[in-house]
Scaffold this motif. Sequence first.
Motif, PDB file in Angstrom:
ATOM      1  N   ASN A  56       1.039  -1.516  -0.146  1.00 28.51           N
ATOM      2  CA  ASN A  56      -0.273  -0.089   0.045  1.00 28.51           C
ATOM      3  C   ASN A  56       0.482   1.216  -0.223  1.00 28.51           C
ATOM      4  O   ASN A  56       1.245   1.342   0.880  1.00 28.51           O
ATOM      5  N   PRO A  57       0.702   2.042  -1.352  1.00 30.87           N
ATOM      6  CA  PRO A  57       1.218   2.831  -1.405  1.00 30.87           C
ATOM      7  C   PRO A  57       1.421   4.480   0.437  1.00 30.87           C
ATOM      8  O   PRO A  57       2.656   4.874   0.680  1.00 30.87           O
ATOM      9  N   ASP A  58       0.483   4.206   0.469  1.00 29.51           N
ATOM     10  CA  ASP A  58      -0.214   5.557   1.763  1.00 29.51           C
ATOM     11  C   ASP A  58       0.259   4.582   2.616  1.00 29.51           C
ATOM     12  O   ASP A  58      -0.060   4.922   4.107  1.00 29.51           O
ATOM     13  N   ASP A  89       1.706   3.964   6.468  1.00 30.81           N
ATOM     14  CA  ASP A  89       2.526   4.285   7.239  1.00 30.81           C
ATOM     15  C   ASP A  89       3.935   3.004   7.556  1.00 30.81           C
ATOM     16  O   ASP A  89       3.710   2.290   7.680  1.00 30.81           O
TER      17      ASP A  89
END
Length: 201
Positions: A59-61, A63
């Motif tokens: 997931n590029p987003d 954390d």
Amino acid sequence: MISATANNIFKQVIEDYHQFDQIDQPINNPYDKESLEHLLYMKCWIDTAQWHMEDVVRNPDIDPREGLYWKRRIDRQNQERTDTVEFIDSYYLLKFKDVSSLADATINTESPAWAIDRLSILALKIYHMEQETLRSDVSNAHLQSCTEKLNILLEQRKDLSQSIDELLADIEAGRKYMKVYKQMKMYNDPNLNPVLYGSQK
């Protein structure tokens, strides 16, 4: 044929997992703990959970701290995968321990269990590629591309299944022999990874 048994179990595992589609759902292995089937079920379950861990960590987003958490979980999962492959090879070493190899017997490029490992991963590729062909929110080009890839994966499974069955038949007949090299991973060993043993000084 072991490939037919393995493919059926792998299909069962993937369907069992996707009833809930949760990485940490309890494993309900229906096979006797001393059986090869139990190992095959466990092997594919490990692979299936790791497949979805790999999805999460990409997931590029995500954390960075959560990403590190998943990366370390994937490392542990991969170790379990390797351990289970070795258990499967141990099963075959015991099964064929009394086989006398022919004078011209040859060794294979990989052990039976590592070939079965590839068959398990292939089952996951087939399942998820087939899911792509069933989507209604994508273009026809996407559906066509995924259908073509699915057909290739199915052909690959057929070829790999045949190769595994032939390898085991050759070992049983003495035409090939098993020689298993245990894992010698260095990055997760505090005595072999310089970052880990350097931190202890």
